[in-house]
Design an enzyme around this catalytic site. Structure first.
Site, PDB file in Angstrom:
ATOM      1  N   GLU A 118       0.843  -1.210   0.000  1.00  0.00           N
ATOM      2  CA  GLU A 118       0.000   0.000   0.000  1.00  0.00           C
ATOM      3  C   GLU A 118       0.875   1.255   0.000  1.00  0.00           C
ATOM      4  OE1 GLU A 118      -2.734  -0.729  -0.816  1.00  0.00           O
ATOM      5  OE2 GLU A 118      -3.598  -2.396   0.284  1.00  0.00           O
ATOM      6  N   TYR A 125       1.220   7.292  -6.783  1.00  0.00           N
ATOM      7  CA  TYR A 125       0.385   8.470  -7.063  1.00  0.00           C
ATOM      8  C   TYR A 125       1.221   9.748  -7.005  1.00  0.00           C
ATOM      9  CZ  TYR A 125      -2.906   4.820  -5.909  1.00  0.00           C
ATOM     10  OH  TYR A 125      -3.557   3.617  -5.849  1.00  0.00           O
ATOM     11  N   GLU A 185     -10.876  -2.497  -1.109  1.00  0.00           N
ATOM     12  CA  GLU A 185      -9.858  -3.017  -2.026  1.00  0.00           C
ATOM     13  C   GLU A 185     -10.465  -3.694  -3.265  1.00  0.00           C
ATOM     14  OE1 GLU A 185      -6.004  -4.006   0.157  1.00  0.00           O
ATOM     15  OE2 GLU A 185      -7.455  -5.299   1.139  1.00  0.00           O
TER      16      GLU A 185
END
Ligand code: ZN
Ligand code: ZN
Length: 330
Positions: A118, A125, A185
């Site tokens: 994660e 990003y 998720e």
């Protein structure tokens, strides 16, 4: 309500193989050949096999293409990245909290790897945004979760489920938190994924879409892992496997699908050429069904049995390894 206790750091009198998924005793020594669940080691190998970092992805052509996207595409691109950044941040922390209560050291190990993945998703990003937009714009995107009402509603929905567990850890609240996890998720990422695969299909922003595919591949394993933990919990605590729970899960999924379609209308709507929001909506219902079935429950939307975005399959399922699938695909 069966309260659950944190795993001990060390227990000299306990075996290496835990005596329970939660509230078991375990020395906390990790020996992969002496663990409680036979599926843990194969999962570990798959998670390691998927290892990737954003540095592998060349953003050169995305940088050139970003300015040629039309305004709705650019807006959707940034909003979706902003959304994913929030979900992955929460997820890193949530995985760590769950890990504390799993009494088998191998499951703790898997959770730690999940949390690390994660972190990499989040990094991707920042990596995408710092390649494409100014620092100011990047900061703005990372703040969408504070400013976008539709997003706020969705996030509060997940947080409620997670906080119930972190404030009051017991078998019931853990089971429920896992349902919210599977939604986060396995459903809340999906209209975002659809958008990026749509771009890739038209040979746009292929670098970013490749990254999204890596993330998608990780998330599928994460969902799978949480589903396994859910099933083991129910098999060790069968008194929690009730009709009432089945009904509750169904209603949580219905609400989740509603929030996700609302978001899809906001971010995709009728603004994205070639991507029909009604199809995305059906795709969300279809995935809500898939996830419920994985957890062992009836489909909440029985009329949506087929994936309406058939072409997506090729993008979701591809095991990229280190090939340039997205480049070749047209
Ligand atoms: Zn993630
Ligand atoms: Zn994940």
């Amino acid at each position: 309500m069966t309260t659950i206790e944190k795993r001990k750091l060390m227990d000299k009198d306990a075996p290496n193989r835990s005596t329970g998924i939660v509230n078991g005793t375990s020395s906390n020594i990790l020996n992969w050949d002496d663990v409680r669940f036979s599926w843990a080691y194969p999962k570990y190998k798959r998670m390691l096999g998927n290892f990737w970092t954003p540095f592998e992805i060349n953003m050169g052509s995305d940088v050139k293409q970003f300015s040629s996207l039309n305004e709705p595409e650019r807006q959707a691109f940034l909003k979706i990245i902003g959304l994913l950044a929030l979900l992955d941040s929460i997820q890193t922390d949530f995985a760590g909290k769950v890990a504390d209560y799993l009494t088998d050291s191998s499951l703790n190990a898997l959770m730690i790897i999940l949390a690390q993945q994660e972190v990499i998703h989040n990094h991707s990003y920042s990596y995408v945004l710092s390649s494409l937009v100014s620092k100011d714009e990047q900061d703005r995107v990372f703040d969408y979760w504070r400013t976008e009402t539709v997003l706020e509603k969705r996030n509060e929905f997940i947080m409620k489920g997670y906080e119930e567990f972190s404030d009051n850890p017991n078998v019931d609240s853990l089971l429920k938190a896992i349902v919210y996890d599977v939604i986060l998720e396995g459903l809340f990422f999906y209209s975002g994924f659809a958008f990026f695969y749509h771009l890739a299909r038209h040979q746009k922003m292929v670098g970013t879409s490749t990254m999204i595919n890596y993330i998608n591949r990780d998330e599928q394993i994460h969902v799978d892992l949480f589903v396994k933990i859910y099933q083991e919990l129910l098999s060790e605590y069968p008194e929690y496997d009730t009709q009432e729970r089945a009904r509750e899960v169904e209603s949580i999924f219905k609400e989740a699908a509603m929030l996700e379609t609302e978001w899809a209308h906001e971010v995709i709507g009728n603004q994205i050429d070639g991507l029909d929001v009604e199809d995305v909506e059906e795709y969300i219902y279809f995935y809500a069904n898939v996830r419920c079935a994985q957890l062992g429950y009836e489909r909440p939307f029985p009329e949506y049995r087929k994936n309406p975005l058939k072409w997506i399959k090729a993008y979701e399922d591809v095991d990229l390894g280190k090939t340039d699938f997205f480049e070749q695909k047209s």
